[in-house]
Write an enzyme that holds these catalytic residues in place. Structure first.
Site, PDB file in Angstrom:
ATOM      1  N   ARG A 103     -68.096  77.274  30.178  1.00 19.81           N
ATOM      2  CA  ARG A 103     -68.540  78.077  29.062  1.00 19.81           C
ATOM      3  C   ARG A 103     -67.406  79.000  28.644  1.00 19.81           C
ATOM      4  O   ARG A 103     -66.913  79.785  29.461  1.00 19.81           O
ATOM      5  CB  ARG A 103     -69.768  78.881  29.499  1.00 19.81           C
ATOM      6  CG  ARG A 103     -70.593  79.344  28.349  1.00 19.81           C
ATOM      7  CD  ARG A 103     -71.981  79.712  28.773  1.00 19.81           C
ATOM      8  NE  ARG A 103     -72.041  80.537  29.969  1.00 19.81           N
ATOM      9  CZ  ARG A 103     -72.993  81.429  30.192  1.00 19.81           C
ATOM     10  NH1 ARG A 103     -73.936  81.600  29.302  1.00 19.81           N
ATOM     11  NH2 ARG A 103     -73.011  82.132  31.294  1.00 19.81           N
ATOM     12  N   THR A 107     -66.918  82.783  23.255  1.00 14.24           N
ATOM     13  CA  THR A 107     -67.911  82.221  22.327  1.00 14.24           C
ATOM     14  C   THR A 107     -69.199  81.809  23.042  1.00 14.24           C
ATOM     15  O   THR A 107     -70.214  81.581  22.400  1.00 14.24           O
ATOM     16  CB  THR A 107     -67.353  80.964  21.646  1.00 14.24           C
ATOM     17  OG1 THR A 107     -67.116  79.972  22.668  1.00 14.24           O
ATOM     18  CG2 THR A 107     -66.041  81.253  20.931  1.00 14.24           C
ATOM     19  N   ASP A 199     -74.414  84.271  39.330  1.00  9.37           N
ATOM     20  CA  ASP A 199     -73.658  83.059  39.010  1.00  9.37           C
ATOM     21  C   ASP A 199     -73.921  82.018  40.097  1.00  9.37           C
ATOM     22  O   ASP A 199     -73.499  82.190  41.254  1.00  9.37           O
ATOM     23  CB  ASP A 199     -72.159  83.380  38.926  1.00  9.37           C
ATOM     24  CG  ASP A 199     -71.366  82.179  38.435  1.00  9.37           C
ATOM     25  OD1 ASP A 199     -71.392  81.126  39.110  1.00  9.37           O
ATOM     26  OD2 ASP A 199     -70.733  82.276  37.380  1.00  9.37           O
TER      27      ASP A 199
END
Ligand code: URA
Length: 208
Positions: A103, A107, A199
């Protein structure tokens, strides 16, 4: 919102332990694998069966076996790896494809960097594994890639999903059924699921 929440008590109990910040990588990996195995049981519920004749020690018997539908699991690197072995423990003959997407931190859009799939992907039932369905961008991009390669029957296996990710995958791929152990509240400004578990890749591999 089209999603199947697998709310089996064992899965929910193990998910709570997985979420806990005090759970270290070894236990996290073990629990994730166990949950993946339990989820695979539910995801494969509609596999077709056929009848075969066998002989028990007592009598002949017409019994059920899987009708040979071929399955492939496709973990999205890297967190998806944490659920593969659990699925393979129930479906050892499944072929494993790998898709690498990261990712972009600015953005939050997915960028493809690796793809290796079984050559007969078009004939297989596919289970895409993405433990954290956050924005949904990576899962939707992976599904798009698989469809471009000819895949037609795709399910998405997550651990925790955010409403934003479910909506995106539902909108872009209405044919894909989403399975998750939980639907959480929202995403935070950094794209993390809240309350989530942090995460997933870092917690599996002990990186930070
Ligand atoms: N990916 C993760 O590993 N965790 C999140 O909360 C969102 C995306």
């Amino acid at each position: 919102m089209q999603v199947r929440v697998i709310d089996h008590p064992l899965i929910q109990h193990k998910l709570t332990l997985i979420r806990d910040v005090k759970t270290g990588p070894k236990e996290f990996r073990e629990l994730l694998e166990e949950v993946a195995m339990l989820m695979a049981y539910e995801i494969t519920r509609d596999l077709p069966l056929e009848t075969t004749m066998i002989e028990t020690p007592v009598a002949q018997c017409a019994c059920k076996v899987l009708s040979g539908k071929k399955i492939s699991v496709v973990p999205i690197l890297r967190a998806g790896l944490g659920m593969v072995n659990g699925v393979l423990r129930l479906i050892p003959a499944a072929k494993v494809g790998h898709v690498g997407l990261y990712r972009d931190p600015e953005t939050l859009m997915p960028v493809e960097y690796y793809c290796k799939l079984p050559s007969d992907i078009a004939e297989r039932e596919i289970v895409v594994i993405d433990p954290m369905l956050a924005t949904g961008g990576s899962s939707a991009a992976c599904i798009e890639l698989l469809k471009r390669k000819g895949a037609r029957h795709i399910k998405l296996m997550c651990l925790v999903a955010a409403p934003e990710g479910i909506h995106l995958v539902n909108n872009q791929h209405p044919d894909v059924e989403i399975y998750t152990a939980a639907v959480d509240e929202k995403l935070n400004d950094h794209g993390y699921i809240v309350p989530g578990l942090g995460d997933a890749g870092d917690r599996i591999f002990g990186t930070k």
